[in-house]
Design a protein around this motif. Structure first.
Motif, short mmCIF file in Angstrom:
data_model
loop_
_atom_site.label_atom_id
_atom_site.label_comp_id
_atom_site.label_asym_id
_atom_site.label_seq_id
_atom_site.Cartn_x
_atom_site.Cartn_y
_atom_site.Cartn_z
N ALA A 77 0.83 -1.21 0.00
CA ALA A 77 0.00 0.00 0.00
C ALA A 77 0.86 1.26 0.00
O ALA A 77 0.57 2.23 -0.70
CB ALA A 77 -0.93 -0.01 1.21
N TYR A 78 1.93 1.25 0.78
CA TYR A 78 2.82 2.40 0.84
C TYR A 78 3.49 2.64 -0.51
O TYR A 78 3.52 3.77 -1.01
CB TYR A 78 3.88 2.18 1.91
N LEU A 79 4.00 1.59 -1.13
CA LEU A 79 4.68 1.74 -2.41
C LEU A 79 3.71 2.13 -3.51
O LEU A 79 4.07 2.86 -4.44
CB LEU A 79 5.41 0.44 -2.77
N ALA A 80 2.46 1.69 -3.42
CA ALA A 80 1.45 2.09 -4.40
C ALA A 80 1.23 3.60 -4.33
O ALA A 80 1.09 4.27 -5.36
CB ALA A 80 0.14 1.35 -4.14
N ARG A 81 1.22 4.16 -3.11
CA ARG A 81 1.06 5.61 -2.96
C ARG A 81 2.25 6.35 -3.55
O ARG A 81 2.10 7.40 -4.19
CB ARG A 81 0.92 5.97 -1.47
N LEU A 82 3.45 5.80 -3.38
CA LEU A 82 4.64 6.43 -3.96
C LEU A 82 4.56 6.43 -5.48
O LEU A 82 4.95 7.41 -6.13
CB LEU A 82 5.91 5.71 -3.50
N CYS A 83 4.07 5.34 -6.04
CA CYS A 83 3.92 5.27 -7.50
C CYS A 83 2.92 6.33 -7.98
O CYS A 83 3.15 7.02 -8.98
CB CYS A 83 3.44 3.88 -7.92
N GLU A 84 1.82 6.46 -7.25
CA GLU A 84 0.80 7.45 -7.63
C GLU A 84 1.35 8.87 -7.59
O GLU A 84 1.01 9.71 -8.43
CB GLU A 84 -0.39 7.34 -6.67
N LYS A 85 2.21 9.14 -6.63
CA LYS A 85 2.78 10.48 -6.47
C LYS A 85 3.97 10.72 -7.40
O LYS A 85 4.47 11.83 -7.49
CB LYS A 85 3.25 10.66 -5.02
N GLY A 86 4.43 9.68 -8.07
CA GLY A 86 5.59 9.81 -8.94
C GLY A 86 6.90 9.83 -8.18
O GLY A 86 7.93 10.23 -8.73
N ILE A 141 8.47 7.18 -7.05
CA ILE A 141 9.28 6.08 -7.58
C ILE A 141 8.68 5.68 -8.93
O ILE A 141 7.55 6.04 -9.25
CB ILE A 141 9.33 4.86 -6.64
N ARG A 142 9.46 4.96 -9.70
CA ARG A 142 9.02 4.52 -11.02
C ARG A 142 7.78 3.63 -10.89
O ARG A 142 7.71 2.80 -9.99
CB ARG A 142 10.17 3.74 -11.68
N ALA A 143 6.83 3.83 -11.78
CA ALA A 143 5.60 3.03 -11.75
C ALA A 143 5.94 1.55 -11.95
O ALA A 143 6.68 1.20 -12.88
CB ALA A 143 4.64 3.50 -12.84
N PHE A 144 5.43 0.72 -11.09
CA PHE A 144 5.70 -0.71 -11.15
C PHE A 144 4.63 -1.42 -10.34
O PHE A 144 3.89 -0.80 -9.59
CB PHE A 144 7.09 -1.01 -10.56
N ALA A 198 16.93 0.84 -8.00
CA ALA A 198 16.18 -0.02 -8.92
C ALA A 198 14.85 0.60 -9.34
O ALA A 198 14.39 0.42 -10.46
CB ALA A 198 15.94 -1.38 -8.26
N TYR A 199 14.25 1.36 -8.41
CA TYR A 199 12.93 1.90 -8.69
C TYR A 199 12.94 3.38 -9.04
O TYR A 199 11.90 4.04 -9.05
CB TYR A 199 11.99 1.61 -7.51
N GLY A 200 14.11 3.91 -9.35
CA GLY A 200 14.18 5.22 -9.98
C GLY A 200 13.94 6.41 -9.10
O GLY A 200 13.57 7.48 -9.60
N TYR A 201 14.16 6.28 -7.80
CA TYR A 201 13.97 7.42 -6.89
C TYR A 201 15.19 8.33 -6.94
O TYR A 201 16.32 7.88 -6.88
CB TYR A 201 13.77 6.91 -5.47
N THR A 202 14.95 9.64 -7.07
CA THR A 202 16.04 10.61 -7.03
C THR A 202 15.70 11.69 -6.02
O THR A 202 14.69 12.37 -6.14
CB THR A 202 16.25 11.29 -8.41
N GLU A 203 16.55 11.85 -5.02
CA GLU A 203 16.30 12.88 -4.00
C GLU A 203 16.61 14.24 -4.59
O GLU A 203 17.60 14.44 -5.29
CB GLU A 203 17.20 12.63 -2.79
N THR A 204 15.75 15.21 -4.31
CA THR A 204 15.98 16.59 -4.73
C THR A 204 15.93 17.49 -3.49
O THR A 204 15.59 17.05 -2.41
CB THR A 204 14.90 17.04 -5.73
N ARG A 205 16.21 18.75 -3.67
CA ARG A 205 16.19 19.67 -2.53
C ARG A 205 14.81 19.77 -1.90
O ARG A 205 14.67 20.02 -0.72
CB ARG A 205 16.65 21.06 -2.96
N SER A 206 13.79 19.64 -2.70
CA SER A 206 12.43 19.73 -2.18
C SER A 206 12.00 18.45 -1.50
O SER A 206 10.96 18.38 -0.88
CB SER A 206 11.44 20.03 -3.31
N GLY A 207 12.86 17.40 -1.63
CA GLY A 207 12.53 16.14 -0.99
C GLY A 207 11.62 15.27 -1.84
O GLY A 207 11.21 14.21 -1.40
#
Length: 206
Positions: free
Chosen positions: A135-144, A146-149, A194-203
């Motif tokens: 459920a947590y990872l699904a929310r991250l996918c929805e928010k962009g 992490i890479r959709a998977f 692996a899932y394409g997360y990139t940290e930015t200044r805005s978090g």
């Protein structure tokens, strides 16, 4: 009256836990448990309709509350996904490494031949944790973030990466092959790469 009822139920679960660990599921009877706790089988059946139901309660209730505390660390409102996963991973391994949790896992595997018992332990324990990660990872996918998977597959990857080199040795009664904190750090970094997360200044991830 409710306090008395809860105290009695807890006493039954404690006694059952001891008997199940001493004798195993197959050799344990409701009579043996009633003798240990003091009282009649009718009293036991007033709280638990079967030995199977009592076994599941005895195995899981000791760890359910702490397990939920760990799952609550997966907060989708926190923009720093790496920090969320690091905190969760450390708490998850600490929880999984407790004697109580290891005992539940061993019991579930040992009694897995009793299909209904094994399935209920899995549904109430590991699957619930897997669903929380999913459920947590699904929310991250929805928010962009992490890479959709497929979030179910992603949850399986995260769980496996966190546990690798730590939980299996503990189940065999030996020390982890990897320091848990280092294991979590490596698992989180590998998972987010692996899932394409990139940290930015805005978090935010992109």
């Amino acid at each position: 009256m409710r306090v008395r009822t809860d105290d009695r139920r807890n006493a039954i679960i404690e006694a059952a836990n001891a008997v199940f660990r001493e004798l195993g599921y197959e050799r344990t009877s409701m009579s043996a448990i009633s003798e240990r706790v003091g009282g009649s089988k009718a009293t036991l059946y007033g709280y638990f309709k079967s030995k199977e139901e009592l076994f599941v309660a005895a195995m899981l209730e000791a760890v359910a509350e702490q397990g939920q505390v760990v799952m609550d660390l997966l907060d989708p409102s926190e923009p720093r996904v790496d920090l969320v996963l690091q905190r969760f991973g450390e708490a998850y391994l600490e929880f999984m490494a407790t004697p109580e949790t290891l005992a539940v896992i061993r019991a579930a595997v040992a009694e897995g031949a009793h299909v209904a018992v094994g399935a209920r332990l899995y549904e109430s324990g590991p699957k619930r944790g897997w669903e929380g990660m999913k459920a947590y990872l699904a929310r991250l996918c929805e928010k962009g973030a992490i890479r959709a998977f497929d979030p179910g597959i992603a949850a399986g990857h995260l769980k496996g990466m966190l546990e690798a080199g730590v939980i299996e040795p503990l189940l065999y009664g030996t020390k982890p092959q990897i320091d848990p904190k280092l294991a979590v750090a490596a698992a989180v970094e590998g998972f987010l790469r692996a899932y394409g997360y990139t940290e930015t200044r805005s978090g935010q991830g992109k």
